[in-house]
Write a protein that holds these residues in place. Structure first.
Motif, short mmCIF file in Angstrom:
data_model
loop_
_atom_site.label_atom_id
_atom_site.label_comp_id
_atom_site.label_asym_id
_atom_site.label_seq_id
_atom_site.Cartn_x
_atom_site.Cartn_y
_atom_site.Cartn_z
N GLU A 84 2.36 -108.12 1.39
CA GLU A 84 3.76 -107.58 1.51
C GLU A 84 4.77 -108.03 2.47
N ALA A 88 9.11 -108.71 2.82
CA ALA A 88 9.74 -108.14 3.57
C ALA A 88 10.33 -109.05 4.97
N GLU A 110 20.00 -105.19 6.16
CA GLU A 110 19.01 -103.58 6.11
C GLU A 110 17.72 -104.41 6.28
N PRO A 112 13.53 -104.33 5.71
CA PRO A 112 13.44 -103.34 4.00
C PRO A 112 12.09 -102.55 5.48
N ASP A 113 11.37 -101.86 4.17
CA ASP A 113 10.95 -100.70 4.66
C ASP A 113 9.72 -100.88 5.40
N GLY A 114 9.02 -101.68 5.38
CA GLY A 114 7.44 -102.03 6.01
C GLY A 114 7.56 -102.57 7.68
N ILE A 116 11.21 -101.34 9.04
CA ILE A 116 10.97 -100.27 10.21
C ILE A 116 10.11 -99.35 10.46
N GLU A 117 8.71 -99.45 9.36
CA GLU A 117 7.74 -98.80 9.69
C GLU A 117 6.81 -99.47 11.43
N ARG A 120 8.90 -98.59 14.38
CA ARG A 120 9.34 -97.28 14.27
C ARG A 120 7.54 -96.65 14.93
N LYS A 189 18.05 -98.23 8.99
CA LYS A 189 17.92 -98.66 8.24
C LYS A 189 18.53 -99.94 7.69
#
Length: 515
Positions: A84, A88, A110, A112-114, A116-117, A120, A189
């Motif tokens: 994963e 990313a 942009e 990737p979600d991974g 961003i986490e 965070r 994002k």
């Protein structure tokens, strides 16, 4: 093309904090706090300094956010290249490569979600750093002491970064009570990416290492950890600046009692050693002798000629005036220096008036010299363009003419890329700031007709905020003061002048009748 970040706006809001009932300010290149004593000007200035300490840089070290990332990821704790994570980072690497090839000055990445986490999770670790740093800077050991007296609610801190056109607002909020709880944050994002300079080189280097290591083209087992650390560190810096804006800049604080410290620093150094937690030297004590802002100032002062600006990418252009030298030339009429004793390597500050061949101990110079000496020393050795300089009561011990000249020099600092925050009670400073803004409205051919032409800032570069006492609820509210139609800021100083004039006229009339 300029970066969209230059068009963004950072808003800081506090409620029931210290004596402040409510304040909502947007930080400008020149931010000015005015108002009566005990209304919270220094409270808000110290809070801003604490936030710079958390999100920017601490002393000569990375800020809490960057440091936490590196501490958690260095060495054996570097995560393995999972499928994963590989996907990313490979996606991100391709995006960056495409942007670099396009040769645009600024672009948008942009995330990737991974990723961003991951970002965070690092921001979410900051609650303890924020609370401890705020307490340290105020010299307190209990967060409930920061809540406004008589308030039934917790204190509230909100940081909102309004990105271009207010289409994307990133927010961090913190409720302050006895436990400093409920820290919340939003993450971008997408991030704006400047394709030149160190932003491009650091980020692209790390991502290229990751892409190479995860593409099956390399057997280099070290490529993933190196690329991971380089790219995440760069991403963290980019994301940090876009979540908290200018709070990510390094900040310096010159407290109101700096003259006394300049005179007595050698006598109180033992107190700093005893209260070393305030300077970051020993574990925290429950009864610190000095507030963090004063201990930081003293700690930096005794090392001022030995400190380095390792992290600064920006330098003052060679053709720009040296503001420290300008202050010495136009106000001090002499040169400030630092000498070190050979025995204990402790600094002694000196002042040499123009025309003298020998130095004078600073304690034998005027209070004006002692007041401005740390400003000169900070500009010479420590503060650089892109940093934030917070000065309490810059008018202290200065003749009105010197106050006006110092205000002009501060405006020139802003022109060179410094950020300046001041608290003041001086009508001379405020009137000159109004002139500084008015000059920016003149056409080039008109500037030659005024006495001062090189100290000018646009209206959106200067923000004046009035701390106004309230009785219900008891405390103060903070309101923005625009430049009035008269060309002045409505500070309330005129009310004092009118009252004095009326009182004087009444006394004069009474004397006339009695005679």
């Amino acid at each position: 093309m300029s970066s969209p970040l230059l068009q963004s706006r950072l808003e800081v809001e506090v409620k029931d904090f210290g004596p402040i009932v409510h304040a909502k300010i947007d930080l400008r290149p020149m931010t000015v706090f005015i108002g009566p004593s005990n209304t919270g000007k220094s409270y808000l200035a110290i809070l801003l300094y604490a936030l710079h300490r958390v999100f920017g840089a601490i002393g000569g070290s990375p800020g809490a956010l960057r440091y936490g990332l590196w501490r958690s990821q260095i060495g054996s704790s570097v995560p393995e290249c999972t499928e994963e994570a590989s996907a990313a980072f490979a996606q991100l690497a391709r995006s960056v490569s495409d942007i670099i090839v396009s040769r645009e000055d600024t672009a948008v990445i942009e995330l990737p979600d991974g990723i961003i986490e991951l970002l965070r999770s690092e921001f979410d670790k900051l609650r303890g750093n924020i609370s401890s740093e705020i307490l340290r800077c105020f010299g307190m050991d209990a967060t409930e002491a920061l809540v406004r007296k008589g308030s039934p609610e917790r204190a509230f801190l909100g940081i909102r970064h309004h990105r271009p056109d207010d289409t994307d607002v990133l927010e961090q909020t913190l409720s302050i009570d006895g436990r400093m709880t409920e820290f919340r944050t939003t993450m971008p994002k997408e991030i704006y990416f400047r394709t030149t300079g160190l932003e491009q080189s650091y980020l692209s280097f790390g991502l290229q290492k990751i892409e190479h290591a995860t593409s099956g083209r390399s057997d280099d087992k070290d490529a993933w950890p190196i690329g991971y650390l380089e790219s995440i560190s760069s991403l963290m810096d980019l994301a940090l600046r876009q979540v908290v804006g200018d709070l990510s800049l390094r900040g310096f604080y010159l407290p109101a009692d700096r003259t006394g410290v300049m005179h007595a620093h050698s006598a109180i150094v033992s107190a700093v050693v005893d209260s070393a937690p305030m300077a970051g030297l020993r574990p925290v004590s429950r009864t610190p002798l000095l507030s963090g802002v004063l201990a930081d100032f003293l700690s930096q002062l005794i090392r001022i000629d030995q400190l380095t600006d390792w992290h600064d990418e920006t330098r003052r252009p060679k053709d720009s005036p040296d503001i420290g030298q300008q202050i010495e030339k136009n106000i001090l009429r002499g040169i400030v220096g630092v000498e070190r004793s050979e025995l204990i390597n402790y600094p002694h500050f000196t002042y040499r008036p123009n025309g003298w061949k020998e130095d004078l101990p600073l304690m034998h110079a005027s209070s004006m010299v002692s007041e401005l000496a740390p400003v000169v020393l900070y500009l010479r050795h420590l503060v650089r363009p892109g940093n934030v300089l917070i000065i309490e009561e810059p008018e202290s011990h200065l003749h009105p003419a010197a106050q006006v000249e110092f205000t002009r020099q501060l405006a020139k600092l802003v022109q060179q890329g410094y950020r300046v925050i001041i608290t003041t009670h001086s009508e001379w400073i405020l009137e000159e700031l109004a002139n500084v803004v008015q000059r920016s409205q003149l056409r080039p051919e008109e500037l030659s007709t005024v006495s001062v032409s090189d100290a000018a800032l646009t209206p959106d570069q200067v923000g004046v905020w009035l701390f106004r006492p309230k009785t219900r609820p008891r405390g103060s509210e903070v309101v923005h003061v625009p430049l009035g139609e008269s060309g002045l800021y409505d500070s309330g100083f005129d009310d004092v002048a009118i009252a004095l004039s009326n009182d004087g006229a009444s006394i004069f009339n009474r004397i006339g009748r009695d005679q």
